[in-house]
Motif scaffolding. Structure first.
Motif, PDB file in Angstrom:
ATOM      1  N   GLY A 160       0.806  -1.210   0.000  1.00 34.54           N
ATOM      2  CA  GLY A 160       0.000   0.000   0.000  1.00 34.54           C
ATOM      3  C   GLY A 160       0.839   1.260   0.000  1.00 34.54           C
ATOM      4  O   GLY A 160       2.065   1.230   0.094  1.00 34.54           O
ATOM      5  N   LEU A 161       0.149   2.390  -0.097  1.00 38.57           N
ATOM      6  CA  LEU A 161       0.830   3.679  -0.054  1.00 38.57           C
ATOM      7  C   LEU A 161      -0.131   4.725   0.491  1.00 38.57           C
ATOM      8  O   LEU A 161      -1.358   4.567   0.456  1.00 38.57           O
ATOM      9  CB  LEU A 161       1.355   4.091  -1.432  1.00 38.57           C
ATOM     10  CG  LEU A 161       0.351   4.321  -2.568  1.00 38.57           C
ATOM     11  CD1 LEU A 161      -0.185   5.763  -2.573  1.00 38.57           C
ATOM     12  CD2 LEU A 161       0.984   4.032  -3.915  1.00 38.57           C
ATOM     13  N   VAL A 162       0.440   5.811   1.016  1.00 40.86           N
ATOM     14  CA  VAL A 162      -0.338   6.950   1.463  1.00 40.86           C
ATOM     15  C   VAL A 162       0.279   8.208   0.852  1.00 40.86           C
ATOM     16  O   VAL A 162       1.496   8.390   0.877  1.00 40.86           O
ATOM     17  CB  VAL A 162      -0.389   7.048   3.003  1.00 40.86           C
ATOM     18  CG1 VAL A 162       1.006   7.152   3.600  1.00 40.86           C
ATOM     19  CG2 VAL A 162      -1.235   8.227   3.447  1.00 40.86           C
ATOM     20  N   MET A 163      -0.554   9.023   0.231  1.00 43.32           N
ATOM     21  CA  MET A 163      -0.121  10.284  -0.370  1.00 43.32           C
ATOM     22  C   MET A 163      -0.722  11.428   0.442  1.00 43.32           C
ATOM     23  O   MET A 163      -1.932  11.458   0.675  1.00 43.32           O
ATOM     24  CB  MET A 163      -0.581  10.371  -1.826  1.00 43.32           C
ATOM     25  CG  MET A 163      -0.228  11.706  -2.498  1.00 43.32           C
ATOM     26  SD  MET A 163      -0.777  11.786  -4.234  1.00 43.32           S
ATOM     27  CE  MET A 163      -2.568  11.845  -4.036  1.00 43.32           C
ATOM     28  N   THR A 164       0.139  12.362   0.855  1.00 43.49           N
ATOM     29  CA  THR A 164      -0.305  13.496   1.661  1.00 43.49           C
ATOM     30  C   THR A 164       0.071  14.792   0.958  1.00 43.49           C
ATOM     31  O   THR A 164       1.231  14.987   0.594  1.00 43.49           O
ATOM     32  CB  THR A 164       0.332  13.469   3.062  1.00 43.49           C
ATOM     33  OG1 THR A 164       0.063  12.211   3.675  1.00 43.49           O
ATOM     34  CG2 THR A 164      -0.214  14.585   3.921  1.00 43.49           C
ATOM     35  N   ILE A 165      -0.928  15.651   0.738  1.00 43.65           N
ATOM     36  CA  ILE A 165      -0.699  16.992   0.194  1.00 43.65           C
ATOM     37  C   ILE A 165      -0.995  17.969   1.322  1.00 43.65           C
ATOM     38  O   ILE A 165      -2.134  18.050   1.796  1.00 43.65           O
ATOM     39  CB  ILE A 165      -1.595  17.290  -1.027  1.00 43.65           C
ATOM     40  CG1 ILE A 165      -1.343  16.271  -2.140  1.00 43.65           C
ATOM     41  CG2 ILE A 165      -1.334  18.692  -1.540  1.00 43.65           C
ATOM     42  CD1 ILE A 165      -2.314  15.128  -2.161  1.00 43.65           C
ATOM     43  N   SER A 166       0.013  18.688   1.777  1.00 44.69           N
ATOM     44  CA  SER A 166      -0.166  19.575   2.930  1.00 44.69           C
ATOM     45  C   SER A 166       0.297  20.987   2.580  1.00 44.69           C
ATOM     46  O   SER A 166       1.198  21.180   1.753  1.00 44.69           O
ATOM     47  CB  SER A 166       0.621  19.055   4.136  1.00 44.69           C
ATOM     48  OG  SER A 166       1.996  18.940   3.833  1.00 44.69           O
ATOM     49  N   ASP A 167      -0.340  21.970   3.209  1.00 48.47           N
ATOM     50  CA  ASP A 167       0.062  23.366   3.017  1.00 48.47           C
ATOM     51  C   ASP A 167      -0.115  24.116   4.327  1.00 48.47           C
ATOM     52  O   ASP A 167      -0.725  23.610   5.277  1.00 48.47           O
ATOM     53  CB  ASP A 167      -0.779  24.013   1.900  1.00 48.47           C
ATOM     54  CG  ASP A 167      -2.251  24.153   2.266  1.00 48.47           C
ATOM     55  OD1 ASP A 167      -2.562  24.992   3.130  1.00 48.47           O
ATOM     56  OD2 ASP A 167      -3.093  23.426   1.714  1.00 48.47           O
ATOM     57  N   ASP A 168       0.453  25.311   4.383  1.00 47.68           N
ATOM     58  CA  ASP A 168       0.377  26.134   5.594  1.00 47.68           C
ATOM     59  C   ASP A 168      -0.529  27.330   5.379  1.00 47.68           C
ATOM     60  O   ASP A 168      -0.323  28.393   5.977  1.00 47.68           O
ATOM     61  CB  ASP A 168       1.776  26.595   6.019  1.00 47.68           C
ATOM     62  CG  ASP A 168       2.476  27.432   4.942  1.00 47.68           C
ATOM     63  OD1 ASP A 168       1.919  27.558   3.827  1.00 47.68           O
ATOM     64  OD2 ASP A 168       3.562  27.958   5.211  1.00 47.68           O
ATOM     65  N   GLY A 169      -1.549  27.153   4.543  1.00 50.07           N
ATOM     66  CA  GLY A 169      -2.448  28.254   4.217  1.00 50.07           C
ATOM     67  C   GLY A 169      -3.596  28.417   5.197  1.00 50.07           C
ATOM     68  O   GLY A 169      -3.526  28.008   6.355  1.00 50.07           O
ATOM     69  N   ARG A 170      -4.705  28.991   4.689  1.00 46.55           N
ATOM     70  CA  ARG A 170      -5.845  29.322   5.541  1.00 46.55           C
ATOM     71  C   ARG A 170      -6.707  28.125   5.884  1.00 46.55           C
ATOM     72  O   ARG A 170      -7.580  28.216   6.749  1.00 46.55           O
ATOM     73  CB  ARG A 170      -6.712  30.378   4.839  1.00 46.55           C
ATOM     74  CG  ARG A 170      -6.066  31.744   4.717  1.00 46.55           C
ATOM     75  CD  ARG A 170      -7.021  32.744   4.107  1.00 46.55           C
ATOM     76  NE  ARG A 170      -7.300  32.437   2.720  1.00 46.55           N
ATOM     77  CZ  ARG A 170      -6.600  32.916   1.705  1.00 46.55           C
ATOM     78  NH1 ARG A 170      -5.552  33.705   1.938  1.00 46.55           N
ATOM     79  NH2 ARG A 170      -6.909  32.615   0.463  1.00 46.55           N
TER      80      ARG A 170
END
Length: 392
Positions: free
Chosen positions: A338-348
């Motif tokens: 399996g795999l996990v993809m994370t898209i993260s940002d420091d926005g609002r």
């Protein structure tokens, strides 16, 4: 107070804990009900239970300071207490967790430790019939507050809590199991509606592509044809530039319709290129990391494309709407395949009253269509996590 009185006082506390727990049927309210009694034995500003949720994952229930730990499950290999969970030790005692490499290693889910100054920490196993069911974790802002005596007190508390919380956790799991049939029917209906929405969106996209080809590419080619067949002297340099511009515009239309970079250069490269295009010249720090050795490119084409479309949508939201200064994409392995993809940002983050929810809806539908789990979490920005379970 002499030892006999102290023992009686402690016994009274544990009796009250048992009395409170006997009246509760859910974990969150049960933990809240015994918080004062736990504080009598061990002063704390944050306490939580980490219970085994599924192989490799823990679910947290908090009292005191509320953190991201209880908002989403935590991977064992990213947990600050992984040494205890994996059996490398039978307790953990930290005088200053902010400086403790066991809890703040690279990739650790340790933001709450720093965000709330959780320095003194003590962690013990919770056991039922000799089997570990999770951990009891107690923290305080004051460094050096806890000692080996605190560890023993925590073990005494854990011994009282464990059977009650194990029973409640087992009951919750059984209740979820009885709802599987109804939820499966609802998911099937949701998938049907979602697939219909995606079909409509694809049809709209085809119409848009047709209009782009008609209004832009066809118009450019018609103009070039007039220049080639006209009576005016032929400017070969201008003609070459015109053809080059037309090819570039056509390639952009094709890249939008078909993720050619995905086919030619692989998933991580295609995601990076899309992220760079979405950010443009804005002063945004970006990062794309694939720790799986190219696992997305070993998925079947339909699953890989759906995963890419989810990444595109999450990146677009971060780049165009969040005001983020940093956007990161991380792809990590889970279990064997399996795999996990994370898209993260420091926005609002995502507004509570979001009028345009079609993008989020499409992400959820695409995730369901490939049997992936999608979490969208507002946590000092936004974090979109897609997990594909092990598959051959």
């Amino acid at each position: 107070m002499d030892k006999a009185l102290q023992a009686n006082a402690k016994g009274d506390v544990f009796l009250r804990i048992s009395t409170h727990l006997a009246e509760r049927t859910d974990i969150a309210s049960a933990l809240e009900a015994v918080a004062d009694e736990i504080a009598e034995v061990i002063p704390f500003s944050h306490a939580d239970l980490c219970l085994y949720d599924r192989p490799g994952w823990m679910a947290s229930y908090e009292v005191g300071i509320q953190t991201r730990w209880s908002r989403a499950r935590t991977r064992v290999d990213r947990s600050p207490i992984r040494d205890l969970i994996t059996g490398k030790c039978d307790f953990m005692l930290c005088s200053d967790a902010m400086q403790d490499p066991r809890q703040t290693f690279a990739g650790a889910c340790s933001e709450p430790i720093f965000n709330h100054g959780l320095r003194s920490r003590v962690h013990v196993l919770m056991k039922v019939m000799g089997q570990s069911i999770g951990t009891l974790n107690i923290s305080h802002e004051t460094p050096g507050l806890y000692t080996l005596e605190t560890v023993q007190r925590a073990r005494n508390i854990a011994d009282v809590l464990s059977p009650y919380f194990h029973a409640m956790h087992t009951a919750e799991q059984a209740q979820r199991a009885t709802q599987v049939g109804q939820e499966a029917q609802k998911r099937e209906e949701g998938l049907r509606r979602g697939a219909l929405e995606l079909t409509q969106t694809l049809e709209q996209e085809r119409q848009r592509i047709g209009m782009d080809l008609h209004d832009q590419t066809l118009a450019d080619l018609t103009r070039l044809l007039r220049e080639v067949t006209g009576d005016a002297p032929l400017d070969r340099a201008a003609l070459a530039q015109g053809v080059s511009d037309t090819i570039g515009n056509l390639r952009q239309i094709i890249d939008t319709a078909v993720p050619t970079l995905l086919e030619l250069f692989g998933f991580a490269h295609a995601v990076r290129v899309h992220l760079e295009r979405a950010v443009g010249i804005a002063p945004v720090r970006i990062d794309v990391t694939d720790d799986t050795g190219g696992a997305p490119d070993r998925l079947d084409p339909t699953t890989r494309t759906a995963l890419f479309r989810i990444a595109q949508e999450a990146i677009n939201n971060a780049a165009y709407h969040s005001g983020a200064r940093t956007i990161k994409v991380m792809i990590e392995p889970v279990a064997q395949y399996g795999l996990v993809m994370t898209i993260s940002d420091d926005g609002r983050g995502i507004p509570a009253s979001l009028h345009r929810s079609s993008g989020l809806s499409h992400m959820r539908t695409r995730a369901r269509l490939i049997s992936a789990e999608l979490d969208i979490l507002n946590d000092y920005g936004c974090r979109v996590r897609v997990m594909l379970e092990s598959r051959t």
